[in-house]
Structures are given as C-alpha cells and as structure tokens.
Scaffold this motif. Structure first.
Motif, PDB file in Angstrom:
ATOM      1  N   LEU A   6       0.863  -1.185   0.000  1.00 32.85           N
ATOM      2  CA  LEU A   6       0.000   0.000   0.000  1.00 32.85           C
ATOM      3  C   LEU A   6       0.893   1.227   0.000  1.00 32.85           C
ATOM      4  N   ALA A   7       0.864   1.958  -1.084  1.00 32.24           N
ATOM      5  CA  ALA A   7       1.854   3.030  -1.260  1.00 32.24           C
ATOM      6  C   ALA A   7       1.218   4.304  -1.799  1.00 32.24           C
ATOM      7  N   GLY A   8      -0.073   4.490  -1.502  1.00 34.25           N
ATOM      8  CA  GLY A   8      -0.775   5.624  -2.109  1.00 34.25           C
ATOM      9  C   GLY A   8      -1.110   6.752  -1.167  1.00 34.25           C
ATOM     10  N   GLY A   9      -0.691   6.646   0.103  1.00 31.48           N
ATOM     11  CA  GLY A   9      -1.042   7.679   1.079  1.00 31.48           C
ATOM     12  C   GLY A   9      -0.291   8.978   0.820  1.00 31.48           C
ATOM     13  N   MET A  10      -0.790  10.067   1.411  1.00 36.66           N
ATOM     14  CA  MET A  10      -0.179  11.382   1.155  1.00 36.66           C
ATOM     15  C   MET A  10       0.986  11.690   2.087  1.00 36.66           C
ATOM     16  N   GLY A  11       1.166  10.876   3.122  1.00 36.47           N
ATOM     17  CA  GLY A  11       2.312  11.072   4.014  1.00 36.47           C
ATOM     18  C   GLY A  11       2.319  12.440   4.658  1.00 36.47           C
ATOM     19  N   THR A  12       1.134  12.893   5.106  1.00 32.74           N
ATOM     20  CA  THR A  12       1.031  14.266   5.625  1.00 32.74           C
ATOM     21  C   THR A  12       1.941  14.507   6.833  1.00 32.74           C
ATOM     22  N   ARG A  13       2.181  13.456   7.614  1.00 28.99           N
ATOM     23  CA  ARG A  13       2.983  13.667   8.832  1.00 28.99           C
ATOM     24  C   ARG A  13       4.470  13.822   8.541  1.00 28.99           C
ATOM     25  N   LEU A  14       4.861  13.566   7.291  1.00 29.70           N
ATOM     26  CA  LEU A  14       6.271  13.819   6.926  1.00 29.70           C
ATOM     27  C   LEU A  14       6.412  15.068   6.052  1.00 29.70           C
ATOM     28  N   ARG A  15       5.372  15.899   6.026  1.00 27.57           N
ATOM     29  CA  ARG A  15       5.503  17.160   5.295  1.00 27.57           C
ATOM     30  C   ARG A  15       6.498  18.067   6.006  1.00 27.57           C
ATOM     31  N   PRO A  16       7.230  18.935   5.330  1.00 26.07           N
ATOM     32  CA  PRO A  16       7.110  19.262   3.913  1.00 26.07           C
ATOM     33  C   PRO A  16       7.896  18.332   2.977  1.00 26.07           C
ATOM     34  N   THR A  18       7.273  15.347   2.028  1.00 25.77           N
ATOM     35  CA  THR A  18       6.392  14.613   1.131  1.00 25.77           C
ATOM     36  C   THR A  18       5.611  15.523   0.173  1.00 25.77           C
ATOM     37  N   TYR A  19       5.908  16.833   0.171  1.00 25.65           N
ATOM     38  CA  TYR A  19       5.374  17.677  -0.900  1.00 25.65           C
ATOM     39  C   TYR A  19       6.151  17.412  -2.182  1.00 25.65           C
ATOM     40  N   SER A  20       7.409  16.993  -2.029  1.00 28.97           N
ATOM     41  CA  SER A  20       8.226  16.818  -3.239  1.00 28.97           C
ATOM     42  C   SER A  20       8.568  15.363  -3.541  1.00 28.97           C
ATOM     43  N   MET A  21       8.235  14.433  -2.667  1.00 26.62           N
ATOM     44  CA  MET A  21       8.430  13.009  -2.975  1.00 26.62           C
ATOM     45  C   MET A  21       7.397  12.172  -2.218  1.00 26.62           C
ATOM     46  N   PRO A  22       6.917  11.083  -2.856  1.00 31.69           N
ATOM     47  CA  PRO A  22       5.955  10.240  -2.141  1.00 31.69           C
ATOM     48  C   PRO A  22       6.681   9.488  -1.016  1.00 31.69           C
ATOM     49  N   LYS A  23       5.975   9.216   0.074  1.00 27.77           N
ATOM     50  CA  LYS A  23       6.614   8.589   1.246  1.00 27.77           C
ATOM     51  C   LYS A  23       7.382   7.307   0.897  1.00 27.77           C
ATOM     52  N   ASP A  30      20.157   3.672   3.194  1.00 29.72           N
ATOM     53  CA  ASP A  30      20.831   3.478   1.907  1.00 29.72           C
ATOM     54  C   ASP A  30      19.901   3.310   0.714  1.00 29.72           C
ATOM     55  N   ARG A  31      18.588   3.320   0.925  1.00 26.46           N
ATOM     56  CA  ARG A  31      17.657   3.144  -0.207  1.00 26.46           C
ATOM     57  C   ARG A  31      16.266   3.662   0.162  1.00 26.46           C
ATOM     58  N   PRO A  32      15.397   3.811  -0.832  1.00 22.00           N
ATOM     59  CA  PRO A  32      14.054   4.304  -0.512  1.00 22.00           C
ATOM     60  C   PRO A  32      13.315   3.339   0.425  1.00 22.00           C
ATOM     61  N   MET A  33      12.443   3.918   1.229  1.00 20.59           N
ATOM     62  CA  MET A  33      11.677   3.143   2.218  1.00 20.59           C
ATOM     63  C   MET A  33      11.072   1.873   1.622  1.00 20.59           C
ATOM     64  N   VAL A  34      10.427   2.001   0.456  1.00 17.47           N
ATOM     65  CA  VAL A  34       9.723   0.854  -0.128  1.00 17.47           C
ATOM     66  C   VAL A  34      10.692  -0.277  -0.505  1.00 17.47           C
ATOM     67  N   MET A  35      11.943   0.072  -0.809  1.00 19.37           N
ATOM     68  CA  MET A  35      12.907  -0.963  -1.192  1.00 19.37           C
ATOM     69  C   MET A  35      13.306  -1.842  -0.011  1.00 19.37           C
ATOM     70  N   ASP A  57       3.437   9.227 -10.539  1.00 18.44           N
ATOM     71  CA  ASP A  57       4.409   9.361 -11.634  1.00 18.44           C
ATOM     72  C   ASP A  57       5.840   9.201 -11.123  1.00 18.44           C
ATOM     73  N   ARG A  58       6.090   9.723  -9.924  1.00 14.01           N
ATOM     74  CA  ARG A  58       7.440   9.602  -9.351  1.00 14.01           C
ATOM     75  C   ARG A  58       7.782   8.134  -9.080  1.00 14.01           C
ATOM     76  N   LEU A  59       6.780   7.386  -8.619  1.00 14.21           N
ATOM     77  CA  LEU A  59       7.011   5.960  -8.346  1.00 14.21           C
ATOM     78  C   LEU A  59       7.227   5.194  -9.655  1.00 14.21           C
ATOM     79  N   GLU A  60       6.427   5.551 -10.666  1.00 13.66           N
ATOM     80  CA  GLU A  60       6.554   4.908 -11.989  1.00 13.66           C
ATOM     81  C   GLU A  60       7.970   5.115 -12.532  1.00 13.66           C
ATOM     82  N   GLU A  61       8.406   6.368 -12.442  1.00 17.84           N
ATOM     83  CA  GLU A  61       9.747   6.743 -12.905  1.00 17.84           C
ATOM     84  C   GLU A  61      10.819   5.936 -12.166  1.00 17.84           C
TER      85      GLU A  61
END
Ligand code: GTP
Length: 319
Positions: A6-16, A18-23, A30-35, A57-61
């Motif tokens: 599940l990777a679609g949340g807005m991550g509001t508690r990690l703003r700002p 998560t304004y420029s990258m999805p959580k 050493d790597r993105p959280m999801v990895m 789009d950022r995740l797709e990229e």
C-alpha cells in the motif's frame, strides 16, 4: 506468489518532505523506504503490486529506472480508496494467498515463517502483531489462546486496551478477503477486519524490531534501528581536517570538513558538512549543505537544502 504494498497515502505527517516526494521513495539510510520491504520478500514472491495514488508518476519513474529483481506492477487509484479499497482495486492481479504491507513499516519479521504458519492454519488471513508498552496510539488486537483474533480496538484509551499487541501492518490474505471489501473508499482496519473475525483471522507475533516510519520521530527511530543492525557504513566520502564520527552512521559520497557527524547520522551523496558543524540523530539528504558551525539534531534535512552558517536546527523537517 504476489505481494501488495500500500503506497498511495499522502504522508502528511512527513511534510514538507512529502510535498516533493511520495513517502515510499523517502530515502531511509541506503535506499528508498519501499525498497527495504521489497528486499525483505521471500524468494517465492515473483511479483510486487504497488497500490499507488499520490505522486504515482514519481514511483513509476523510479521503477522504470531501477530493477529490483522482481516484476513490479503499479495500480493507480484516481482518488485514494483507503487501505481496504486499495487492496480491492488490485484484486484482478491476485490468484492465490498474497502478502500485503503498509508501505511505511520496517520490521525484522521472518516472512517465510509467517507464511508457513498461515498455511498451516488455513484461515482467511494472518496479521502480524507487535507488542508495545502503551498501545493507545495504535490498532489493538486481542487473541484467543490459539492465536485466533477475536477483538479489534482502534486507538483505545490507555487502560481500556484488551492487550498490548498492535497490528504491525504486514498481512497474508486469501483471495476470499475481496468478498468482504465493498467497492469505493474502505478502511481495512476499521471496516474489513471486524467483519471477518469469524472467518479464521489469526495473529502472528514476532521478535526483533518493528518501526513505522510515518512521523519524524519514528523515521529517525527506524534509521537508528537500521544503523545498529548492520547498515552503518562509510562509502566514497572526502574528509578534510579532523572529523569526529561517534556512534553508528551511514555516510555516502559526501564531503566533511572539521565537523562532528554522529551518532545516528545519515549523510547522502553530494551533501557537505562544513567546519565546526555538528550533525546527530538526523538525516541530511543528497546535495544538502550544513554550513560552518551549524547544528542539526533530531531532524530530517531534505535534498538540496542549505543550512546557513551558525543555524541551529532541532527536531524538525526541512525540505
Ligand atoms: P499520513 O498522511 O501521514 O497519515 O500518512 P499516509 O497517507 O501514508 O497514511 P497511513 O500512514 O495511515 O497509511 C499507511 C499505509 O497505507 C501507507 O503505506 C500509505 O501509503 C497507505 N495508504 C493509506 N491510504 C491509502 C490509500 O487510500 N490508497 C493506497 N493505495 N494506499 C494508502
């Protein structure tokens, strides 16, 4: 076997941040959280399905550019469907028992062991459980002596909780679960779980560590947990003058001049920590600069941020 994250949340508690990258793409050591989740999957998982929405789009990229050794499919929600709705939205890809993860939990859970236990019980689902001292901020789960779940309480008052076991956000479900999720926006925790209690829903307790990375405090706790569990390292950094590095740190491709870095510091590629500056219990992401004599403590400094000479940054997120 498939795993749904599940990777679609807005991550509001990690703003700002998560304004420029999805959580899920927020770097954690050493790597993105999801990895961290994808790398922990047992060998038999050959397809990862990411339920995405915010900044898809950022995740797709990211997954176009990075091979994670497994087939990755992104399934989009035009508007976020909640944790249950998101699962139902990927149901056409599911053909047997599957793992499901909250995309922001970091655990030492042995997934192969959890799967073996799930199979032996033949229930509709297995929920990982983690014991905490104060469960009042979490989804609390009560079980019978044979680990069958019989109670759910969402954030009970201190003292009212039926147990100290909380839902740790890692699941194994049979496809039958989809019959119990309505279309539209649905919460797995609040709506679906209470409904399937009688269908053979089991708990699976584990030892080691569990941290959800959804807030600054818990993100930094996750970071120090990983640093003390083997990820501390120094790769291709440049050092000038006397640089002190107490405790566990992960420093990669960064520049350090007469400063103190650590304990529990992560400094990313192209970042720099200048003369007399101190960085502890913090992450300084790619390309960020910590100016002369500045102090960064208990903070997340986003990519490319410039901390000015002498500035004091404490317990905050700057991006
Ligand atoms: P906050 O806004 O800070 O609460 O973060 P969040 O949006 O990530 O929410 P939360 O931490 O409660 O979500 C737990 C997990 O479920 C995270 O991995 C989210 O990405 C994911 N999630 C939450 N809501 C949705 C949704 O509507 N759709 C999808 N696909 N994932 C969701």
């Amino acid at each position: 076997m498939k795993a749904v994250i599940l990777a679609g949340g807005m991550g509001t508690r990690l703003r700002p941040l998560t304004y420029s990258m999805p959580k899920p793409l927020v770097p954690l050591v050493d790597r993105p959280m999801v990895m961290h989740i994808i790398d922990s999957l047992p060998k038999e998982v050959d397809m990862v399905i990411l339920a995405v929405s915010y900044m898809k789009d950022r995740l797709e990229e990211y997954f176009d550019e990075n091979d994670c050794g497994r087939k990755v499919v992104l399934v989009n929600e035009d508007t976020p469907l909640g944790t249950g709705g998101a699962l139902k939205n990927v149901s056409s890809h599911i053909d047997g028992a599957f793992f499901a993860f909250n995309g922001d939990v970091l655990t030492s859970l042995d997934l192969a062991n959890m799967l073996a236990k799930h199979r032996s019980r033949k229930g509709i689902g297995t929920i990982s459980l983690w014991d905490v001292d104060d469960p009042s901020a979490f989804g609390v789960v009560g079980t019978t002596a044979d680990d069958r779940i019989d109670v759910f309480q969402e954030k009970p008052k201190r003292g009212d909780a039926v147990s100290n076991s909380i839902n740790a956000g890692v699941y194994i479900f049979e496809p039958e679960i989809f019959e119990h999720i309505d279309d539209g926006v649905v919460s797995l925790e609040r709506e679906v779980f209470p409904r399937i209690l009688g269908k053979g829903l089991y708990g699976h307790r584990f030892e080691g560590y569990w941290v959800d990375c959804g807030t600054r405090e818990s993100y930094l706790r996750a970071q120090s947990t990983l640093l003390s569990n083997g990820l501390a390292a120094i790769h291709e950094c440049t050092f000038k003058g006397s640089v002190k590095m107490p405790g566990n740190n992960y420093l990669e491709g960064a520049r350090f001049e007469g400063c103190t870095v650590g304990p529990n510091a992560v400094v990313g590629k192209g970042a720099a920590v200048m003369e007399g500056a101190e960085v502890s219990d913090s992450t300084v992401m790619e390309g960020a600069i910590v100016g002369e004599g500045a102090i960064v403590k208990g903070s997340i400094v986003g990519p490319g941020v410039r901390i000015e000479k002498g500035q004091i940054v404490g317990s905050t997120i700057i991006a």
